[in-house]
Design a protein around this motif. Sequence first.
Motif, PDB file in Angstrom:
ATOM      1  N   PHE A   1     -35.524  -6.260 -54.973  1.00 45.70           N
ATOM      2  CA  PHE A   1     -34.541  -5.198 -55.161  1.00 45.70           C
ATOM      3  C   PHE A   1     -34.614  -4.186 -54.031  1.00 45.70           C
ATOM      4  CE2 PHE A   1     -33.441  -0.947 -56.641  1.00 45.70           C
ATOM      5  CZ  PHE A   1     -32.173  -1.144 -57.157  1.00 45.70           C
ATOM      6  N   TRP A   2     -35.808  -3.678 -53.722  1.00 48.77           N
ATOM      7  CA  TRP A   2     -35.925  -2.635 -52.692  1.00 48.77           C
ATOM      8  C   TRP A   2     -35.699  -3.199 -51.296  1.00 48.77           C
ATOM      9  CZ3 TRP A   2     -35.015   1.795 -54.464  1.00 48.77           C
ATOM     10  CH2 TRP A   2     -35.453   2.176 -55.729  1.00 48.77           C
ATOM     11  N   ASN A   3     -36.043  -4.474 -51.091  1.00 56.17           N
ATOM     12  CA  ASN A   3     -35.734  -5.089 -49.797  1.00 56.17           C
ATOM     13  C   ASN A   3     -34.222  -5.196 -49.595  1.00 56.17           C
ATOM     14  OD1 ASN A   3     -38.206  -5.484 -48.571  1.00 56.17           O
ATOM     15  ND2 ASN A   3     -38.559  -7.477 -49.516  1.00 56.17           N
ATOM     16  N   ARG A   4     -33.525  -5.602 -50.633  1.00 59.31           N
ATOM     17  CA  ARG A   4     -32.071  -5.722 -50.521  1.00 59.31           C
ATOM     18  C   ARG A   4     -31.434  -4.365 -50.263  1.00 59.31           C
ATOM     19  NH1 ARG A   4     -27.956  -5.390 -54.267  1.00 59.31           N
ATOM     20  NH2 ARG A   4     -29.422  -5.311 -56.028  1.00 59.31           N
ATOM     21  N   GLN A   5     -31.865  -3.353 -51.008  1.00 60.54           N
ATOM     22  CA  GLN A   5     -31.320  -2.018 -50.787  1.00 60.54           C
ATOM     23  C   GLN A   5     -31.672  -1.504 -49.394  1.00 60.54           C
ATOM     24  OE1 GLN A   5     -29.217  -0.673 -52.773  1.00 60.54           O
ATOM     25  NE2 GLN A   5     -29.477  -2.095 -54.477  1.00 60.54           N
ATOM     26  N   GLY A   6     -32.912  -1.756 -48.963  1.00 62.56           N
ATOM     27  CA  GLY A   6     -33.325  -1.306 -47.630  1.00 62.56           C
ATOM     28  C   GLY A   6     -32.475  -1.900 -46.523  1.00 62.56           C
ATOM     29  N   LYS A   7     -32.179  -3.186 -46.644  1.00 60.53           N
ATOM     30  CA  LYS A   7     -31.329  -3.838 -45.633  1.00 60.53           C
ATOM     31  C   LYS A   7     -29.923  -3.252 -45.640  1.00 60.53           C
ATOM     32  CE  LYS A   7     -33.844  -8.230 -45.662  1.00 60.53           C
ATOM     33  NZ  LYS A   7     -33.802  -9.674 -46.027  1.00 60.53           N
ATOM     34  N   ASN A   8     -29.399  -2.973 -46.822  1.00 62.62           N
ATOM     35  CA  ASN A   8     -28.061  -2.369 -46.909  1.00 62.62           C
ATOM     36  C   ASN A   8     -28.039  -0.990 -46.247  1.00 62.62           C
ATOM     37  OD1 ASN A   8     -27.095  -4.576 -48.330  1.00 62.62           O
ATOM     38  ND2 ASN A   8     -27.386  -3.636 -50.344  1.00 62.62           N
ATOM     39  N   TRP A   9     -29.050  -0.172 -46.554  1.00 60.69           N
ATOM     40  CA  TRP A   9     -29.112   1.174 -45.959  1.00 60.69           C
ATOM     41  C   TRP A   9     -29.270   1.097 -44.443  1.00 60.69           C
ATOM     42  CZ3 TRP A   9     -33.226   2.635 -50.118  1.00 60.69           C
ATOM     43  CH2 TRP A   9     -32.568   2.960 -51.316  1.00 60.69           C
ATOM     44  N   ALA A  10     -30.126   0.171 -43.986  1.00 66.20           N
ATOM     45  CA  ALA A  10     -30.355   0.041 -42.546  1.00 66.20           C
ATOM     46  C   ALA A  10     -29.089  -0.403 -41.826  1.00 66.20           C
ATOM     47  CB  ALA A  10     -31.493  -0.947 -42.285  1.00 66.20           C
ATOM     48  N   GLU A  11     -28.335  -1.278 -42.458  1.00 67.24           N
ATOM     49  CA  GLU A  11     -27.071  -1.731 -41.859  1.00 67.24           C
ATOM     50  C   GLU A  11     -26.097  -0.568 -41.708  1.00 67.24           C
ATOM     51  OE1 GLU A  11     -23.448  -4.917 -42.825  1.00 67.24           O
ATOM     52  OE2 GLU A  11     -25.371  -5.062 -43.886  1.00 67.24           O
ATOM     53  N   GLN A  12     -26.023   0.293 -42.734  1.00 72.36           N
ATOM     54  CA  GLN A  12     -25.152   1.470 -42.651  1.00 72.36           C
ATOM     55  C   GLN A  12     -25.608   2.407 -41.535  1.00 72.36           C
ATOM     56  OE1 GLN A  12     -25.034   3.250 -46.567  1.00 72.36           O
ATOM     57  NE2 GLN A  12     -24.713   1.272 -47.551  1.00 72.36           N
ATOM     58  N   LEU A  13     -26.908   2.636 -41.434  1.00 75.93           N
ATOM     59  CA  LEU A  13     -27.443   3.496 -40.382  1.00 75.93           C
ATOM     60  C   LEU A  13     -27.156   2.916 -39.000  1.00 75.93           C
ATOM     61  CD1 LEU A  13     -29.176   5.763 -39.169  1.00 75.93           C
ATOM     62  CD2 LEU A  13     -31.213   4.461 -39.834  1.00 75.93           C
ATOM     63  N   ASP A  14     -27.455   1.636 -38.820  1.00 73.03           N
ATOM     64  CA  ASP A  14     -27.247   1.008 -37.515  1.00 73.03           C
ATOM     65  C   ASP A  14     -25.774   1.066 -37.102  1.00 73.03           C
ATOM     66  OD1 ASP A  14     -29.928   0.449 -37.489  1.00 73.03           O
ATOM     67  OD2 ASP A  14     -29.701  -1.666 -38.044  1.00 73.03           O
ATOM     68  N   HIS A  15     -24.885   0.874 -38.054  1.00 74.51           N
ATOM     69  CA  HIS A  15     -23.462   0.942 -37.741  1.00 74.51           C
ATOM     70  C   HIS A  15     -23.066   2.356 -37.322  1.00 74.51           C
ATOM     71  CE1 HIS A  15     -19.173   0.057 -37.968  1.00 74.51           C
ATOM     72  NE2 HIS A  15     -19.022   1.147 -38.710  1.00 74.51           N
ATOM     73  N   PHE A  16     -23.615   3.354 -37.988  1.00 73.16           N
ATOM     74  CA  PHE A  16     -23.250   4.744 -37.705  1.00 73.16           C
ATOM     75  C   PHE A  16     -23.709   5.162 -36.311  1.00 73.16           C
ATOM     76  CE2 PHE A  16     -23.449   9.357 -38.034  1.00 73.16           C
ATOM     77  CZ  PHE A  16     -22.289   9.660 -38.748  1.00 73.16           C
ATOM     78  N   VAL A  17     -24.844   4.647 -35.842  1.00 73.10           N
ATOM     79  CA  VAL A  17     -25.416   5.101 -34.558  1.00 73.10           C
ATOM     80  C   VAL A  17     -25.194   4.082 -33.448  1.00 73.10           C
ATOM     81  CG1 VAL A  17     -27.142   6.482 -35.752  1.00 73.10           C
ATOM     82  CG2 VAL A  17     -27.736   4.162 -35.036  1.00 73.10           C
ATOM     83  N   SER A  18     -24.206   3.219 -33.575  1.00 75.57           N
ATOM     84  CA  SER A  18     -24.034   2.107 -32.633  1.00 75.57           C
ATOM     85  C   SER A  18     -23.400   2.511 -31.298  1.00 75.57           C
ATOM     86  CB  SER A  18     -23.196   1.001 -33.288  1.00 75.57           C
ATOM     87  OG  SER A  18     -21.915   1.509 -33.644  1.00 75.57           O
ATOM     88  N   LYS A  19     -23.143   3.808 -31.088  1.00 74.74           N
ATOM     89  CA  LYS A  19     -22.510   4.270 -29.846  1.00 74.74           C
ATOM     90  C   LYS A  19     -23.589   4.591 -28.805  1.00 74.74           C
ATOM     91  CE  LYS A  19     -18.400   4.183 -31.744  1.00 74.74           C
ATOM     92  NZ  LYS A  19     -17.293   3.319 -31.274  1.00 74.74           N
ATOM     93  N   LYS A  20     -24.152   3.581 -28.193  1.00 76.15           N
ATOM     94  CA  LYS A  20     -25.291   3.764 -27.293  1.00 76.15           C
ATOM     95  C   LYS A  20     -24.951   4.652 -26.104  1.00 76.15           C
ATOM     96  CE  LYS A  20     -28.778   1.188 -24.680  1.00 76.15           C
ATOM     97  NZ  LYS A  20     -29.264  -0.161 -24.280  1.00 76.15           N
ATOM     98  N   GLY A  21     -23.798   4.421 -25.481  1.00 81.02           N
ATOM     99  CA  GLY A  21     -23.426   5.202 -24.307  1.00 81.02           C
ATOM    100  C   GLY A  21     -23.271   6.682 -24.630  1.00 81.02           C
ATOM    101  N   VAL A  22     -22.663   6.992 -25.757  1.00 81.59           N
ATOM    102  CA  VAL A  22     -22.477   8.387 -26.175  1.00 81.59           C
ATOM    103  C   VAL A  22     -23.833   9.050 -26.397  1.00 81.59           C
ATOM    104  CG1 VAL A  22     -21.596   9.868 -28.022  1.00 81.59           C
ATOM    105  CG2 VAL A  22     -20.226   7.941 -27.198  1.00 81.59           C
ATOM    106  N   LEU A  23     -24.758   8.334 -27.035  1.00 78.93           N
ATOM    107  CA  LEU A  23     -26.080   8.888 -27.300  1.00 78.93           C
ATOM    108  C   LEU A  23     -26.843   9.145 -26.006  1.00 78.93           C
ATOM    109  CD1 LEU A  23     -27.013   6.611 -30.329  1.00 78.93           C
ATOM    110  CD2 LEU A  23     -26.653   9.079 -30.406  1.00 78.93           C
ATOM    111  N   GLU A  24     -26.805   8.193 -25.079  1.00 76.46           N
ATOM    112  CA  GLU A  24     -27.527   8.362 -23.817  1.00 76.46           C
ATOM    113  C   GLU A  24     -26.950   9.509 -23.004  1.00 76.46           C
ATOM    114  OE1 GLU A  24     -27.245   4.519 -22.063  1.00 76.46           O
ATOM    115  OE2 GLU A  24     -29.068   3.756 -23.069  1.00 76.46           O
ATOM    116  N   SER A  25     -25.616   9.669 -23.051  1.00 74.22           N
ATOM    117  CA  SER A  25     -24.992  10.782 -22.329  1.00 74.22           C
ATOM    118  C   SER A  25     -25.438  12.120 -22.899  1.00 74.22           C
ATOM    119  CB  SER A  25     -23.464  10.654 -22.409  1.00 74.22           C
ATOM    120  OG  SER A  25     -22.832  11.772 -21.813  1.00 74.22           O
TER     121      SER A  25
END
Length: 607
Positions: free
Chosen positions: A258-282
Amino acid sequence: MNRTQRFVCFIAILVFLFGAVLAPRIPAGDDWLPIPPDDLTLKDNPASPGAHAMILFRESDMDSKESSVREYIRIKIFTQEGTKHADIEIPFFKQQTDIKDIRGRTIQPDGTIINFDGKIFEKTLVKASGIKYLAKTFTLPDVHPGSIIEYKFREQSDPNFFVNESWVISNSLFTRDARFTIKPDTDAYSLALQYRQYGLPVGTVPVKQKNGSFSMDVHNIAALEEEDYMPPERALQVRVDFYYKGRNDPPTETEQQFWNRQGKNWAEQLDHFVSKKGVLESDLSHTISPNDTPEEKLRRIYARVQKIRNLSMEGAKTEKEEKQEQIKPNTNVEDVLKHNYGTSPQLNFTFVGLVRAAGFSASGVFAAPRHLNFFDPQMLDLTQLGTDLVWVHAGTQDYYLDPSAITYPFGILPWYENATRGIRYTKDGGEIVTIPAASPSQATILRNSDLVIDSDGQATGKLQVEFTGVLGADRREREHAEDANGRAKVLGEEIKRWLPAGSTFDVTAITNWDNNELPIHVEGTVKIPSLGTSAGHRMLIPASIFQARQASSFQPEKRLHSIYFGAPYEEIDQTKLNAPAGYKIEAFPPVKQLKPGVISYEISDLL
């Protein structure tokens, strides 16, 4: 950081959980339930003799589709002290809920009925945890020992907010009978309603009805009494928490799955939100320098994120207000940096993105805010995890940080995020972690007084107080909406409560309020009418002008609950006493150092 925009937890509502009896006897009139004659003549609670009042019956009818709860409450008053329950307070969060359709009445032992037709007021309440509510307040008429009081209301929530649906059964009074129902909004969610129960009597469970609703009758529930230094109320309550389970979710899962499944879901949401690498580096190029140490880089990124406007600290806004302020939704980290605003979770996500762009490992953490509840992984319940923060590994050190807690400096977490457990989530799943406890030196009250004592024993002078670390940040957070006058009033009243009865304290200055790296510094003038006590040619003066606030909490022979401290802290007093003319110091209290376990005490003579 714990924000109601993410999880609006049902916290213990202390005063209002009651109702009526089942057997029809005396005509009720209108839509009130009948009152059996035995209840009119009842003199005491047979299950808990000596009680000042008891709940005869409560009915709570929850409609998830309407986002409403209808409450019907009936109380029997036994003693004069019990008449205080006629002063009704119904707490609610103004931004998400309102209290409507309030009605009430008083029934005397002879059956005489007096309807409530008075005024209903609104006032601010502050719970022990520092959480603020509004409350609808009113007083039922002509209440005496032997009276029965009853009232009803509707709590109407904003359907745009996610609200945890719960039956909170425990109350500050003994509950004889209660009936609960819930009508789920399965059409909107296309989900199945599930529940978890805590502390219910053996054999008592919610029963699913043919129409999909659940109902439950409970009997003889003991009062949940308040006590100083008690665990979170939610951890002690008898309650049922409902949640919606996706129809496609695995029907049976182990705790780890259960917690592994939820963890993967949360991590996917986080990774999607911060996927703008160029903007972050700038953005990062304007924040850190190549020669900075790992911790210096973290500190700079932390300070950068704390400059972003935190919408969660401002409370909920109407659609009209958002349009006027031109507040647009953020779908990713680029939006947050461009708009320069975001909610608490979005700020923490942005911090993760910037930290990763700087070359460090970072992930999100959902934890149990321990002023509300504890985390039990065996209860597969996401609502336990009502606060979020960030884990970072930089250099050789692990850090737990919460940049969205904008009143907290780098390295200091809100006290309810210390020494608690939660789930750290990565693409590999969810891992149970324990957030380390803070040091007492991270939460200090320093009090420095300079007093002159006259021949009558009256003391006057100056008092300076500093709130450092967690204690300063916590006060900044609680009073962030107050202006300078409001802050002076709140802090002045707090300091005055430390002094002997009859004392006065007038605030003259508050500094460092807007700099969370520095302690809040409060200065003022103090007057203590009878600090010194004459004894012949001598005057006895206490070694400290401050009252021991904790002593009375440990005087009862038997405590009701375990002792639970919010956070480790220090209090340091430096007192300068100027004796009256003609007097000289004869004796000081002996120098002493005591360290009985987790508590330490020290007194020293600086002359």
